[in-house]
Design a protein around this motif. Structure first.
Motif, mmCIF file in Angstrom:
data_model
loop_
_atom_site.group_PDB
_atom_site.id
_atom_site.type_symbol
_atom_site.label_atom_id
_atom_site.label_comp_id
_atom_site.label_asym_id
_atom_site.label_seq_id
_atom_site.Cartn_x
_atom_site.Cartn_y
_atom_site.Cartn_z
ATOM 1 N N CYS A 33 1.107 15.567 9.064
ATOM 2 C CA CYS A 33 0.185 15.590 7.924
ATOM 3 C C CYS A 33 -0.901 16.648 8.127
ATOM 4 O O CYS A 33 -1.306 17.322 7.172
ATOM 5 C CB CYS A 33 -0.436 14.214 7.724
ATOM 6 S SG CYS A 33 0.738 12.932 7.203
ATOM 7 N N THR A 50 0.611 6.458 4.253
ATOM 8 C CA THR A 50 2.043 6.459 4.547
ATOM 9 C C THR A 50 2.490 5.109 5.083
ATOM 10 O O THR A 50 3.513 4.550 4.659
ATOM 11 C CB THR A 50 2.376 7.563 5.563
ATOM 12 O OG1 THR A 50 2.116 8.846 4.967
ATOM 13 C CG2 THR A 50 3.827 7.498 6.004
ATOM 14 N N ALA A 75 5.582 10.430 4.326
ATOM 15 C CA ALA A 75 4.381 11.174 4.706
ATOM 16 C C ALA A 75 4.306 12.520 3.995
ATOM 17 O O ALA A 75 3.239 12.929 3.514
ATOM 18 C CB ALA A 75 4.360 11.383 6.222
ATOM 19 N N ARG A 78 3.411 11.979 0.428
ATOM 20 C CA ARG A 78 2.015 11.549 0.332
ATOM 21 C C ARG A 78 1.092 12.759 0.439
ATOM 22 O O ARG A 78 0.128 12.895 -0.315
ATOM 23 C CB ARG A 78 1.725 10.551 1.457
ATOM 24 C CG ARG A 78 0.357 9.954 1.471
ATOM 25 C CD ARG A 78 0.102 9.155 0.221
ATOM 26 N NE ARG A 78 -0.943 9.790 -0.591
ATOM 27 C CZ ARG A 78 -1.098 9.585 -1.865
ATOM 28 N NH1 ARG A 78 -0.290 8.800 -2.535
ATOM 29 N NH2 ARG A 78 -2.066 10.182 -2.524
#
Length: 342
Positions: A33, A50, A75, A78
Motif C-alpha cells: 500500500c 483491507t 488491498a 482499496r
C-alpha cells in the motif's frame, strides 16, 4: 493449523482464526500500500480497511486463488479507491518549508510529491533481504527506495498498480488482469507505458537504480563523515560529499535545488547558520541512510527535533538529499528532544 481449517473457522465468525490467517501477510501488504500511495499514514489506513473488507467478505472467498493473492487484490483496489477519492492528498505547494529562513531561489519545482513520506527500515523486517521472484523486474531494495516510490507517484493510479503487481511482486499478466477486473491486453499496455515513465524518471533523477550489492563499508564511512560534517557545521566538508549534480528536495514543498553550487547556497542559508548547533542521529529509511536532525535550543540547552534527512548514495558520494519535517521522526523511534551534550 491448515489454511482451509482457518478459513472455515474464520468464516464461522472466529476472529482469532481470521487473525492467524491474515497476520502473516499484513506486513508485506502495508509495504504494498505504501508503494502505491507514497504515504505511510495512508498505507496504514489502507491496510486496516483491507483487513476489515476481508473479514466482511470472507464468505465470498472460494479459494480460487491463494489467501495472499486475494488479500493483495483487496488491498490494491482499496488503494485505487483512495487515490480516486483524492481528498486525502495535500495540495501542491511551493511555500518554503522553513518559513523563518530566507531561502535562495530554487533551481526549479521538484517532482517529489507533497504527500511523500519516508518508510522506516525497522518496519521492513526481512523484506529488504528477500530474493526477487522470477517474474520480477526490480529487487526489493530498489522497489522501496525513495527514487522508486517517487517515480511511482508520477504514474496514473492503474499503471502504478499494474507495475507494482507485475514488476515488484511478480504476478503474471493473467493474474493481474483478474485482480483489477481488466483484460490482459490492457494490463500489458499499462505496464509498457508505466515502465517507460519509471525508467525515464530514474535515469533523469540523478539517483539511478540502487546497486544490487551496496558497498556497506563505503556507506558506513560516508554516514560517519556526513554526521561529523553536520555536527561540526562544516559546510565545505558536507559539500565535498556531494556529487556535482546532487539534488535537494523538501516535501511537502515542491522546491528543488540541483547542482552542488545550488546545494551549497541552500545549506548555507537553511542549515549552517552561525547561531545553530546540530546533533545528527543516524537511522535508516527506505533502505537508505537517514539522519534525525536536532537543533540546540539556546534557552533550555536541549536539542529539539528539526527534521529527517534521507541520503541517496552511489559509491562514496551523495546523489540526493531529501528532507522531511520533524513530524515523521516519531515513526523512526526518534524522541522529540535530546539532552545537552557535555
Amino acid at each position: 493449523m491448515e489454511t482451509s481449517d482457518l478459513i472455515a473457522r474464520a468464516s464461522a465468525g472466529d476472529h482469532n482464526a481470521f487473525r492467524e490467517l491474515v497476520e502473516v501477510h499484513s506486513h508485506e501488504l502495508q509495504v504494498h500500500c505504501y508503494r502505491i500511495l507514497g504515504s505511510l499514514q495512508d498505507a496504514e489506513d489502507a491496510l486496516q480497511e483491507t483487513l476489515v473488507s476481508a473479514w466482511r467478505n470472507l464468505g465470498d472467498f472460494h479459494q480460487r486463488s491463494s489467501v495472499r493473492t486475494w488479500l493483495y487484490q483487496i488491498a490494491t483496489n482499496r488503494c485505487l479507491s483512495m487515490l480516486r477519492a483524492g481528498n486525502r492528498r495535500p495540495r501542491t505547494t511551493t511555500t518554503s518549508p522553513l518559513p523563518d529562513v530566507a531561502l535562495p531561489e530554487p533551481t526549479g519545482a521538484g517532482d517529489v510529491p507533497p504527500w511523500l513520506e519516508p518508510y522506516p527500515d525497522v518496519l521492513l523486517g526481512g523484506l529488504v533481504d528477500q530474493a526477487p521472484g522470477p517474474e520480477t523486474r526490480y529487487e526489493t531494495t530498489e522497489a522501496i527506495s525513495l527514487a522508486f516510490i517517487t517515480a511511482l507517484q508520477l504514474l496514473p493510479p492503474r499503471q502504478r498498480a499494474v507495475l507494482v503487481l507485475r514488476d515488484v511482486l511478480g504476478y503474471r499478466a493473467v493474474e493481474v488482469a483478474g485482480m483489477l477486473d481488466a483484460t490482459q491486453e490492457s494490463v500489458q499496455s499499462a505496464l509498457k507505458r508505466a515502465r517507460a515513465t519509471i525508467d525515464g524518471h530514474l535515469a533523469d533523477s540523478g539517483s539511478g537504480r540502487p546497486a544490487r550489492r551496496p558497498d556497506t563499508a563505503a556507506e558506513h564511512r560516508l554516514v560517519a563523515e556526513l554526521t561529523d560534517a553536520l555536527e561540526r557545521a562544516d559546510l565545505d566538508a558536507l559539500v565535498g560529499l556531494l556529487v556535482d549534480d546532487v539534488r535537494l528536495s523538501m516535501p511537502p514543498a515542491m522546491l528543488e535545488y540541483r547542482g552542488v553550487e545550488a546545494a551549497r547556497r541552500f545549506l548555507a542559508a537553511a542549515a549552517f547558520q552561525p547561531d545553530r548547533t546540530y546533533r545528527a542521529v543516524p537511522t535508516r529509511a527506505n533502505g537508505q541512510p537517514a539522519f534525525g536532525m536536532y537543533v540546540a535550543d539556546p534557552h533550555t540547552g536541549l536539542f529539539r527535533a528539526y527534521g529527517l534527512l534521507v541520503a541517496t548514495i552511489a559509491g562514496d558520494r551523495i546523489t540526493v538529499l531529501t528532507g522531511f519535517p520533524a513530524s515523521v521522526m516519531p515513526r523512526f523511534g526518534l524522541p522529540r528532544t535530546l539532552p545537552a551534550t557535555d
